[in-house]
Design an enzyme around this catalytic site. Structure first.
Site, PDB file in Angstrom:
ATOM      1  CG  ASP A  88      23.632-124.016 -50.798  1.00 27.39           C
ATOM      2  OD1 ASP A  88      23.366-125.163 -51.207  1.00 27.39           O
ATOM      3  OD2 ASP A  88      23.446-123.008 -51.482  1.00 27.39           O
TER       4      ASP A  88
ATOM      5  CG  ASP B  80      13.736-135.907 -48.549  1.00 23.09           C
ATOM      6  OD1 ASP B  80      13.095-135.622 -49.575  1.00 23.09           O
ATOM      7  OD2 ASP B  80      13.197-136.167 -47.455  1.00 23.09           O
TER       8      ASP B  80
END
Length: 316
Positions: free
Chosen positions: A158, A176
């Protein structure tokens, strides 16, 4: 739709192929499912938006990664798999105008690996790290020809937890990261953008892709402006609903159009990119009234030197 299904694409794990149609034309829909799975049920889940994993649509010319039929995450031209097929990815490569020889490029979000593959091929001296939270996206890397190379590390993590783990180790940070609903919700946090800023070395640059109506990412832009003290330039992406934001570490960074045009002319011979179009998108973004307002709110007092552009400093 036929009830038959077979394995396709040289990927590990193997992909289940579902015959389908897009605009009346036959395509292959490929999913990460066991061979004994019910292809009719899976295809129905995709059509109704209930399928919970990423999937591939291949029409023989392009191979696309999707989380739902509403939004293409990544696209690869089969006849030129290292090309940047989607316009916003080409605009993100504008970082070369400011940091032409990065030692380390950190990317958040793998997708189909378009940016990772392009950087791997055209920046042979750069170390590349990609952080991707979704294991299914990583499992599809071979289907998109993402290189298996020691210079390219793909880390399952993460980004909200990964970015604060170190500081000052990155020259360019490309953001992105999207899920099926838009920008990853974990990004919408002041600490996330500050951690992203802290990963960058002096002279570093963050590039963020913002997609969809501005109301869905305006808060992200505000947090980015706050983290970088207003040193954020927004670029447009013609023909779509993407905008690309460039956030500079150094207070001395600005858009010196004469220097950028000279550099763009030189780079046109080194990279398969239309740097003239990239510069046009930066100019258009520089004139956006709302972008100027957002930057001014984050940076009421700081004045940058208009005669300088960003330069990469010696890595620390």
């Amino acid at each position: 739709m036929s009830h038959s299904a077979n394995l396709d694409l040289t990927s590990s794990p193997p992909l289940l192929e579902l015959p389908g149609q897009v605009s009346g034309e036959p395509v292959k829909v490929c999913v990460l499912e066991l061979a004994q799975s019910d292809p009719v049920a899976l295809y129905e889940q995709i059509l109704t938006g209930r399928y919970a994993r990423p999937f591939i649509i291949d029409d023989g010319e392009t191979r696309q990664l999707l989380f739902s039929l509403d939004f293409i995450q990544s696209s690869m031209r089969i006849d030129d798999p290292f090309a940047l097929d989607i316009a916003y990815t080409r605009k993100m490569m504008a970082f070369l105008l400011f940091v032409p020889k990065p030692d380390h490029v950190l990317m958040v979000g793998l997708g189909g690996g378009s940016l990772a593959k392009f950087c791997h091929r055209h920046l042979p001296c750069a170390r590349l790290t990609v952080v991707e939270v979704n294991p299914d996206v990583i499992a599809l890397r071979e289907a998109f020809g993402v290189p298996d190379d020691e210079r390219l590390a793909i880390i399952r993590a993460d980004a909200a937890a990964y970015l604060p783990a170190a500081e000052g180790d990155t020259d360019v940070l490309l953001l992105d990261g999207f899920d099926d609903k838009g920008i990853a919700p974990a990004f919408l946090d002041r600490g996330f953008y500050r951690a992203a800023r802290n990963r960058l070395r002096p002279g570093g640059l963050l590039v963020a892709n913002f997609a969809g109506p501005r109301k869905y990412w305006s808060r992200h832009l505000a947090l980015l402006n706050d983290a970088f003290a207003g040193r954020v330039q927004v670029g447009t992406v013609p023909g779509g609903d993407n905008h690309v934001a460039f956030a500079f570490v150094d207070a001395s960074c600005s858009l010196d159009w004469e220097q950028l045009e000279e550099r763009a002319g030189r780079f046109a011979e080194q990279f398969p990119l239309d740097f003239s179009a990239i510069l046009d998108s930066l100019r258009e973004g520089a004139e956006l009234r709302w972008a100027k307002t957002a930057s001014a709110k984050a940076l009421p007092n700081l004045k940058t030197k208009e005669s300088q552009t960003c330069r990469k400093s010696t890595p620390t």
